[in-house]
Design a protein around this motif. Sequence first.
Motif, PDB file in Angstrom:
ATOM      1  N   MET A   1       0.742  -1.332  -0.231  1.00  0.00           N
ATOM      2  CA  MET A   1      -0.021  -0.008   0.025  1.00  0.00           C
ATOM      3  C   MET A   1       0.849   1.115  -0.088  1.00  0.00           C
ATOM      4  SD  MET A   1      -3.067   1.448  -0.229  1.00  0.00           S
ATOM      5  CE  MET A   1      -4.024   0.096   0.057  1.00  0.00           C
ATOM      6  N   PHE A   2       2.057   1.243   0.608  1.00  0.00           N
ATOM      7  CA  PHE A   2       2.889   2.329   0.721  1.00  0.00           C
ATOM      8  C   PHE A   2       3.386   2.659  -0.784  1.00  0.00           C
ATOM      9  CE2 PHE A   2       7.178   4.047   1.150  1.00  0.00           C
ATOM     10  CZ  PHE A   2       7.053   5.044   1.930  1.00  0.00           C
ATOM     11  N   ILE A   3       3.690   1.596  -1.454  1.00  0.00           N
ATOM     12  CA  ILE A   3       4.348   1.972  -2.478  1.00  0.00           C
ATOM     13  C   ILE A   3       3.475   2.376  -3.562  1.00  0.00           C
ATOM     14  CG2 ILE A   3       5.521   0.735  -4.701  1.00  0.00           C
ATOM     15  CD1 ILE A   3       7.181   0.819  -2.294  1.00  0.00           C
ATOM     16  N   SER A   4       2.112   1.967  -3.420  1.00  0.00           N
ATOM     17  CA  SER A   4       1.118   2.467  -4.305  1.00  0.00           C
ATOM     18  C   SER A   4       0.776   4.060  -3.884  1.00  0.00           C
ATOM     19  CB  SER A   4      -0.197   1.625  -3.872  1.00  0.00           C
ATOM     20  OG  SER A   4      -1.169   2.197  -4.627  1.00  0.00           O
ATOM     21  N   ILE A   5       0.953   4.176  -2.800  1.00  0.00           N
ATOM     22  CA  ILE A   5       0.369   5.714  -2.422  1.00  0.00           C
ATOM     23  C   ILE A   5       1.875   6.726  -2.768  1.00  0.00           C
ATOM     24  CG2 ILE A   5       0.596   7.444  -0.559  1.00  0.00           C
ATOM     25  CD1 ILE A   5      -1.269   5.170   0.944  1.00  0.00           C
ATOM     26  N   ASN A   7       3.671   6.211  -5.612  1.00  0.00           N
ATOM     27  CA  ASN A   7       3.633   6.203  -7.011  1.00  0.00           C
ATOM     28  C   ASN A   7       2.557   7.354  -7.144  1.00  0.00           C
ATOM     29  OD1 ASN A   7       5.491   4.231  -8.609  1.00  0.00           O
ATOM     30  ND2 ASN A   7       4.455   2.841  -7.123  1.00  0.00           N
ATOM     31  N   ILE A   8       1.369   7.244  -6.476  1.00  0.00           N
ATOM     32  CA  ILE A   8       0.508   8.257  -6.779  1.00  0.00           C
ATOM     33  C   ILE A   8       0.750   9.797  -6.466  1.00  0.00           C
ATOM     34  CG2 ILE A   8      -1.716   9.351  -6.014  1.00  0.00           C
ATOM     35  CD1 ILE A   8      -2.623   6.426  -5.591  1.00  0.00           C
ATOM     36  N   ILE A   9       1.856   9.675  -5.582  1.00  0.00           N
ATOM     37  CA  ILE A   9       2.562  11.054  -5.071  1.00  0.00           C
ATOM     38  C   ILE A   9       3.386  11.510  -6.053  1.00  0.00           C
ATOM     39  CG2 ILE A   9       3.975  12.144  -3.177  1.00  0.00           C
ATOM     40  CD1 ILE A   9       2.623  10.573  -1.353  1.00  0.00           C
ATOM     41  N   ALA A  10       4.190  10.663  -6.447  1.00  0.00           N
ATOM     42  CA  ALA A  10       5.225  10.849  -7.587  1.00  0.00           C
ATOM     43  C   ALA A  10       4.436  11.136  -8.818  1.00  0.00           C
ATOM     44  CB  ALA A  10       6.112   9.571  -7.730  1.00  0.00           C
ATOM     45  N   LEU A  11       3.577  10.570  -9.240  1.00  0.00           N
ATOM     46  CA  LEU A  11       2.873  11.178 -10.426  1.00  0.00           C
ATOM     47  C   LEU A  11       2.171  12.569 -10.420  1.00  0.00           C
ATOM     48  CD1 LEU A  11       1.658  10.460 -13.252  1.00  0.00           C
ATOM     49  CD2 LEU A  11      -0.431   9.472 -12.070  1.00  0.00           C
ATOM     50  N   MET A  12       1.538  12.883  -9.123  1.00  0.00           N
ATOM     51  CA  MET A  12       1.016  14.120  -8.955  1.00  0.00           C
ATOM     52  C   MET A  12       2.069  15.232  -9.020  1.00  0.00           C
ATOM     53  SD  MET A  12      -2.155  13.891  -8.705  1.00  0.00           S
ATOM     54  CE  MET A  12      -2.714  15.426  -8.306  1.00  0.00           C
ATOM     55  N   CYS A  13       3.330  14.986  -8.452  1.00  0.00           N
ATOM     56  CA  CYS A  13       4.448  15.748  -8.376  1.00  0.00           C
ATOM     57  C   CYS A  13       4.747  15.948  -9.832  1.00  0.00           C
ATOM     58  CB  CYS A  13       5.573  15.216  -7.480  1.00  0.00           C
ATOM     59  SG  CYS A  13       7.020  16.160  -7.384  1.00  0.00           S
ATOM     60  N   PHE A  14       4.888  14.986 -10.617  1.00  0.00           N
ATOM     61  CA  PHE A  14       5.112  15.109 -12.156  1.00  0.00           C
ATOM     62  C   PHE A  14       4.336  16.062 -12.767  1.00  0.00           C
ATOM     63  CE2 PHE A  14       4.645  13.498 -16.546  1.00  0.00           C
ATOM     64  CZ  PHE A  14       5.901  13.860 -16.920  1.00  0.00           C
ATOM     65  N   PRO A 196       9.919   5.529  -7.805  1.00  0.00           N
ATOM     66  CA  PRO A 196       9.045   6.846  -7.667  1.00  0.00           C
ATOM     67  C   PRO A 196       9.653   7.978  -7.087  1.00  0.00           C
ATOM     68  CG  PRO A 196       8.236   5.011  -6.044  1.00  0.00           C
ATOM     69  CD  PRO A 196       8.974   4.484  -7.029  1.00  0.00           C
ATOM     70  N   LEU A 197      10.535   7.686  -5.880  1.00  0.00           N
ATOM     71  CA  LEU A 197      11.461   8.750  -5.467  1.00  0.00           C
ATOM     72  C   LEU A 197      12.255   9.398  -6.526  1.00  0.00           C
ATOM     73  CD1 LEU A 197      12.332   7.472  -1.840  1.00  0.00           C
ATOM     74  CD2 LEU A 197      10.548   9.288  -2.747  1.00  0.00           C
ATOM     75  N   LEU A 198      12.950   8.638  -7.284  1.00  0.00           N
ATOM     76  CA  LEU A 198      13.654   9.046  -8.416  1.00  0.00           C
ATOM     77  C   LEU A 198      13.118  10.007  -9.301  1.00  0.00           C
ATOM     78  CD1 LEU A 198      16.726   9.024  -9.639  1.00  0.00           C
ATOM     79  CD2 LEU A 198      16.151   7.038 -10.896  1.00  0.00           C
ATOM     80  N   PHE A 199      11.757   9.492  -9.494  1.00  0.00           N
ATOM     81  CA  PHE A 199      10.692  10.274 -10.525  1.00  0.00           C
ATOM     82  C   PHE A 199      10.435  11.601  -9.973  1.00  0.00           C
ATOM     83  CE2 PHE A 199       6.189  10.068 -12.338  1.00  0.00           C
ATOM     84  CZ  PHE A 199       6.575  10.822 -13.302  1.00  0.00           C
ATOM     85  N   ILE A 200      10.451  11.750  -8.674  1.00  0.00           N
ATOM     86  CA  ILE A 200      10.060  12.845  -8.144  1.00  0.00           C
ATOM     87  C   ILE A 200      11.226  13.931  -8.096  1.00  0.00           C
ATOM     88  CG2 ILE A 200       9.697  14.308  -5.728  1.00  0.00           C
ATOM     89  CD1 ILE A 200       8.057  11.792  -4.830  1.00  0.00           C
ATOM     90  N   PHE A 201      12.400  13.206  -7.787  1.00  0.00           N
ATOM     91  CA  PHE A 201      13.829  14.302  -7.799  1.00  0.00           C
ATOM     92  C   PHE A 201      13.853  14.526  -9.515  1.00  0.00           C
ATOM     93  CE2 PHE A 201      18.229  14.119  -8.967  1.00  0.00           C
ATOM     94  CZ  PHE A 201      18.565  15.308  -7.846  1.00  0.00           C
ATOM     95  N   ALA A 202      13.803  13.585 -10.343  1.00  0.00           N
ATOM     96  CA  ALA A 202      14.199  14.134 -11.613  1.00  0.00           C
ATOM     97  C   ALA A 202      12.931  15.138 -12.381  1.00  0.00           C
ATOM     98  CB  ALA A 202      13.682  12.819 -12.513  1.00  0.00           C
ATOM     99  N   SER A 203      11.868  14.910 -11.881  1.00  0.00           N
ATOM    100  CA  SER A 203      10.806  16.150 -12.376  1.00  0.00           C
ATOM    101  C   SER A 203      11.145  17.481 -11.675  1.00  0.00           C
ATOM    102  CB  SER A 203       9.358  15.704 -11.510  1.00  0.00           C
ATOM    103  OG  SER A 203       8.807  14.468 -12.102  1.00  0.00           O
ATOM    104  N   LEU A 204      11.726  17.518 -10.469  1.00  0.00           N
ATOM    105  CA  LEU A 204      11.987  19.015  -9.795  1.00  0.00           C
ATOM    106  C   LEU A 204      13.411  19.207 -10.551  1.00  0.00           C
ATOM    107  CD1 LEU A 204      11.459  17.844  -5.953  1.00  0.00           C
ATOM    108  CD2 LEU A 204      10.016  19.473  -7.595  1.00  0.00           C
TER     109      LEU A 204
END
Length: 249
Positions: A1-5, A7-14, A196-204
């Motif tokens: 469940m944590f990973i799913s959340i 991923n959602i946070i990462a997508l929203m950040c993107f 997803p954490l790398l996804f967030i960092f890359a977006s920023l």
Amino acid sequence: MFISILNIIALMCFLICWFGYTIFAKRKAKDTNCIAKCMHQHRIHWMYEVITRDIRVGEAALLANLERNIAFFASSTLLVLAGVLTLFAQVEKLESVIQSIPYAELSPHSVVQFKLGLLAFIFVLAFFQFTWSMRQYGFINVMIGAAPIDESGNNENLRRYAKQMAIVQDQAAHSYNYGLRSYYFSMAAICWFFHPLLFIFASLFVVYTLYIREFKSKSVKAITAGQEFLDIERNTRFPPTDTLSKDEP
């Protein structure tokens, strides 16, 4: 469940980074010197020169070079999109490659397909932007071909027409810029396959890179300085009339 959340946070950040930066850059460009604002002024200077020239071979060559660059990206986008769509039939192999990378997140089959779908959507959007940019450069070619000659540069009607040509060219450049921006954010989307954490960092990081290049780079400073010199030269050669100066940006 944590990973799913996560991923959602990462997508929203993107999404916030992409659309938020687009809105921010558009508003900030209205009152801040940046590439978009200064290049628009340069295009106005260019079109003012065009209406004074009898032979416009130089303009044709410059516009052809711009269209050639955009055509390269448009065709490349189709190739990349074809590769991404091919991966939908090779999801198992893609998952095995991701699993072989240290610290990579193990995602379900459906999540990997969703990530591929996002990547495909980005390149479809980029293709639409590049092709629309090409069409608009075709419009400006027609407008230049239809422009009468005014060697004095004092014809107010033609000067207004020159400004409209600059606006069309500016819109073509914006579409090209949006297409390139899609490429930038596609690099961030690729990071989502690993974590997803790398996804967030890359977006920023993409937002930071775009901001520095469009608002704080040495090129922006040089273009701004060049614009000031051209303003002085244009006002000397083509003094603005009272009615036209009210519409000048």
